[in-house]
Write an enzyme that holds these catalytic residues in place. Structure first.
Site, PDB file in Angstrom:
ATOM      1  N   ARG A   7      -7.669 -19.509   5.924  1.00 45.23           N
ATOM      2  CA  ARG A   7      -8.417 -18.480   5.218  1.00 45.23           C
ATOM      3  C   ARG A   7      -9.070 -19.110   3.984  1.00 45.23           C
ATOM      4  O   ARG A   7      -8.554 -20.084   3.424  1.00 45.23           O
ATOM      5  CB  ARG A   7      -7.499 -17.337   4.800  1.00 45.23           C
ATOM      6  CG  ARG A   7      -6.825 -16.619   5.969  1.00 45.23           C
ATOM      7  CD  ARG A   7      -5.901 -15.516   5.467  1.00 45.23           C
ATOM      8  NE  ARG A   7      -5.277 -14.787   6.569  1.00 45.23           N
ATOM      9  CZ  ARG A   7      -4.097 -15.097   7.103  1.00 45.23           C
ATOM     10  NH1 ARG A   7      -3.414 -16.145   6.637  1.00 45.23           N
ATOM     11  NH2 ARG A   7      -3.600 -14.391   8.099  1.00 45.23           N
TER      12      ARG A   7
ATOM     13  N   LYS B 156      -1.417 -14.660   3.260  1.00 41.85           N
ATOM     14  CA  LYS B 156      -1.683 -13.219   3.340  1.00 41.85           C
ATOM     15  C   LYS B 156      -0.433 -12.426   3.673  1.00 41.85           C
ATOM     16  O   LYS B 156      -0.250 -11.308   3.188  1.00 41.85           O
ATOM     17  CB  LYS B 156      -2.771 -12.967   4.385  1.00 41.85           C
ATOM     18  CG  LYS B 156      -3.191 -11.517   4.524  1.00 41.85           C
ATOM     19  CD  LYS B 156      -4.315 -11.387   5.528  1.00 41.85           C
ATOM     20  CE  LYS B 156      -4.757  -9.934   5.679  1.00 41.85           C
ATOM     21  NZ  LYS B 156      -5.859  -9.797   6.660  1.00 41.85           N
TER      22      LYS B 156
ATOM     23  N   HIS C 299     -15.879 -16.856   6.538  1.00 42.40           N
ATOM     24  CA  HIS C 299     -14.655 -16.527   7.262  1.00 42.40           C
ATOM     25  C   HIS C 299     -14.817 -16.755   8.761  1.00 42.40           C
ATOM     26  O   HIS C 299     -13.828 -16.959   9.480  1.00 42.40           O
ATOM     27  CB  HIS C 299     -14.257 -15.081   7.000  1.00 42.40           C
ATOM     28  CG  HIS C 299     -12.873 -14.730   7.468  1.00 42.40           C
ATOM     29  ND1 HIS C 299     -11.733 -15.286   6.917  1.00 42.40           N
ATOM     30  CD2 HIS C 299     -12.444 -13.896   8.446  1.00 42.40           C
ATOM     31  CE1 HIS C 299     -10.665 -14.810   7.538  1.00 42.40           C
ATOM     32  NE2 HIS C 299     -11.071 -13.962   8.475  1.00 42.40           N
TER      33      HIS C 299
ATOM     34  N   ARG D  55     -13.170 -19.761  10.345  1.00 40.24           N
ATOM     35  CA  ARG D  55     -11.785 -19.581  10.814  1.00 40.24           C
ATOM     36  C   ARG D  55     -11.789 -19.012  12.231  1.00 40.24           C
ATOM     37  O   ARG D  55     -11.058 -19.501  13.106  1.00 40.24           O
ATOM     38  CB  ARG D  55     -11.050 -18.644   9.858  1.00 40.24           C
ATOM     39  CG  ARG D  55      -9.664 -18.189  10.308  1.00 40.24           C
ATOM     40  CD  ARG D  55      -9.032 -17.350   9.201  1.00 40.24           C
ATOM     41  NE  ARG D  55      -7.881 -16.587   9.627  1.00 40.24           N
ATOM     42  CZ  ARG D  55      -6.619 -17.048   9.649  1.00 40.24           C
ATOM     43  NH1 ARG D  55      -6.376 -18.295   9.295  1.00 40.24           N
ATOM     44  NH2 ARG D  55      -5.612 -16.272  10.010  1.00 40.24           N
TER      45      ARG D  55
ATOM     46  N   HIS E   3      -0.798 -15.543  11.232  1.00 42.35           N
ATOM     47  CA  HIS E   3      -0.899 -14.135  11.588  1.00 42.35           C
ATOM     48  C   HIS E   3       0.479 -13.485  11.527  1.00 42.35           C
ATOM     49  O   HIS E   3       1.486 -14.100  11.900  1.00 42.35           O
ATOM     50  CB  HIS E   3      -1.469 -13.973  13.000  1.00 42.35           C
ATOM     51  CG  HIS E   3      -2.941 -14.212  13.069  1.00 42.35           C
ATOM     52  ND1 HIS E   3      -3.594 -14.557  14.236  1.00 42.35           N
ATOM     53  CD2 HIS E   3      -3.915 -14.142  12.117  1.00 42.35           C
ATOM     54  CE1 HIS E   3      -4.889 -14.696  14.001  1.00 42.35           C
ATOM     55  NE2 HIS E   3      -5.098 -14.457  12.729  1.00 42.35           N
TER      56      HIS E   3
ATOM     57  N   TYR F 142      -8.716 -12.254  19.725  1.00 38.95           N
ATOM     58  CA  TYR F 142      -9.890 -13.101  19.954  1.00 38.95           C
ATOM     59  C   TYR F 142     -10.348 -13.049  21.411  1.00 38.95           C
ATOM     60  O   TYR F 142     -11.550 -13.113  21.688  1.00 38.95           O
ATOM     61  CB  TYR F 142      -9.577 -14.553  19.563  1.00 38.95           C
ATOM     62  CG  TYR F 142      -9.514 -14.777  18.077  1.00 38.95           C
ATOM     63  CD1 TYR F 142     -10.667 -14.695  17.296  1.00 38.95           C
ATOM     64  CD2 TYR F 142      -8.319 -15.089  17.441  1.00 38.95           C
ATOM     65  CE1 TYR F 142     -10.620 -14.898  15.925  1.00 38.95           C
ATOM     66  CE2 TYR F 142      -8.255 -15.289  16.075  1.00 38.95           C
ATOM     67  CZ  TYR F 142      -9.403 -15.195  15.323  1.00 38.95           C
ATOM     68  OH  TYR F 142      -9.352 -15.387  13.963  1.00 38.95           O
TER      69      TYR F 142
END
Length: 314
Positions: A144, A169, A247, A250, A281, A290
């Site tokens: 990130r 995160k 972003h 990524r 994640h 994805y």
């Protein structure tokens, strides 16, 4: 009575102490409270939010729904300290925030972005080296943006070729290995940085004034580079414009990694759990997303499933 800006400082400090990454939220909320301060409002209210929405600029309802959520979270906290705070209703905006479909850069586009960043003008060349290294690092690790910007110098182990991402995160730490070429590029930037900047913070990515590189600077320079390589249209008054985002580097890393797995015939489900951990994640479903979001991956997944059905029937 404290201003809304002072209250926001307290709110952000508390949430950061709990491990939250609030860089994006802060940019939005700072504009909200600055607007309130300018018109003399000391309390959050429905009227203030609607007035800000009317004067802040154009955006679709999904975006405003997302902004409303940020204001509401701030208002819930503030209501504990000031009983006159009014929490705007979640029904003020009809839209619902949806995850944006990623833009997947082709390898040549990534190479063009990194090369063009190396041509950004500055007196001693540190600006070009900084953003070229940062954009390249995100592209090859899938970090990130704020994870890369938050790296301290001791988090970058050039001898072991490992990065330590702290307080990501989801609140955890993780280690990311990198290859020799990346190590050489990181070392080259660090050498130039140390030669030019005498008094430094502990951050790895530092600007020519000795201050840590920040999120706004990353997005501004990425927008400029994107315009230079034709990924965004020219803009007046230094506006960022619209187009692929930093972003999306990524996202591109994740998608190209999964594509390679399909082509190599690997066990996708098994590999996806590894990628989920690597990307930081909180749940594997965020990584499996994805496959649904990118048509080529969806087609490959469908073809793989069809092949398994045929093999089972034979």
């Amino acid at each position: 009575m404290k201003t809304l800006s002072q209250r926001l400082d307290e709110y952000l400090a508390l949430r950061r102490a709990m491990g939250f990454d609030l860089s994006f939220d802060e940019r939005v909320l700072r504009k909200f409270v600055n607007y309130g301060d300018e018109i003399g409002e000391h309390l959050i209210s429905t009227a203030l939010f609607l007035d800000w929405k009317e004067n802040y600029g154009s955006a679709d309802d999904n975006t405003w729904s997302h902004r409303l959520g940020m204001v509401r979270r701030f208002a819930f906290w503030l209501a504990e300290h000031d009983g006159q705070t009014e929490i705007p209703s979640s029904q003020l905006v009809a839209g619902r925030y949806r995850r944006r479909v990623p833009y997947i850069y082709a390898p040549k586009q990534i190479a063009d972005i990194v090369a063009e960043a190396g041509r950004l003008p500055s007196p001693y060349g540190l600006r070009a080296a900084l953003w070229q290294t940062l954009f390249g690092l995100i592209a090859v690790t899938g970090m990130r943006v704020n994870e890369a910007l938050s790296l301290n110098q001791h988090d970058v182990d050039l001898n072991r070729a490992v990065l330590v991402v702290r307080n990501s995160k989801n609140g955890g730490d993780r280690q990311l290995p990198f290859n020799k070429d990346t190590a050489n590029r990181l070392a080259s930037y660090a050498h130039l940085r140390d030669r030019l900047i005498e008094h430094q913070t502990q951050r790895f990515f530092i600007k020519e004034d000795g201050e840590p590189a920040g999120d706004c600077g990353a997005r501004y320079n990425f927008a400029q580079v994107s315009r230079n390589v034709g990924l965004r249209s020219p803009q007046s008054f230094n506006r960022h414009g619209h187009g692929p985002r930093i972003h999306d580097l990524r996202h591109s890393f994740a998608v190209h990694t999964i594509l390679d797995w399909f082509r190599d015939g690997r066990d996708i489900e098994c590999e996806m759990y590894k990628l989920s951990t690597y990307l930081g994640h909180s749940e594997p479903k965020h990584t499996f997303w994805y496959i649904e979001a990118v048509p080529e991956l969806m087609q490959l997944a469908a073809a793989r499933a069809e092949q398994r059905v045929l093999e089972g029937a034979s």
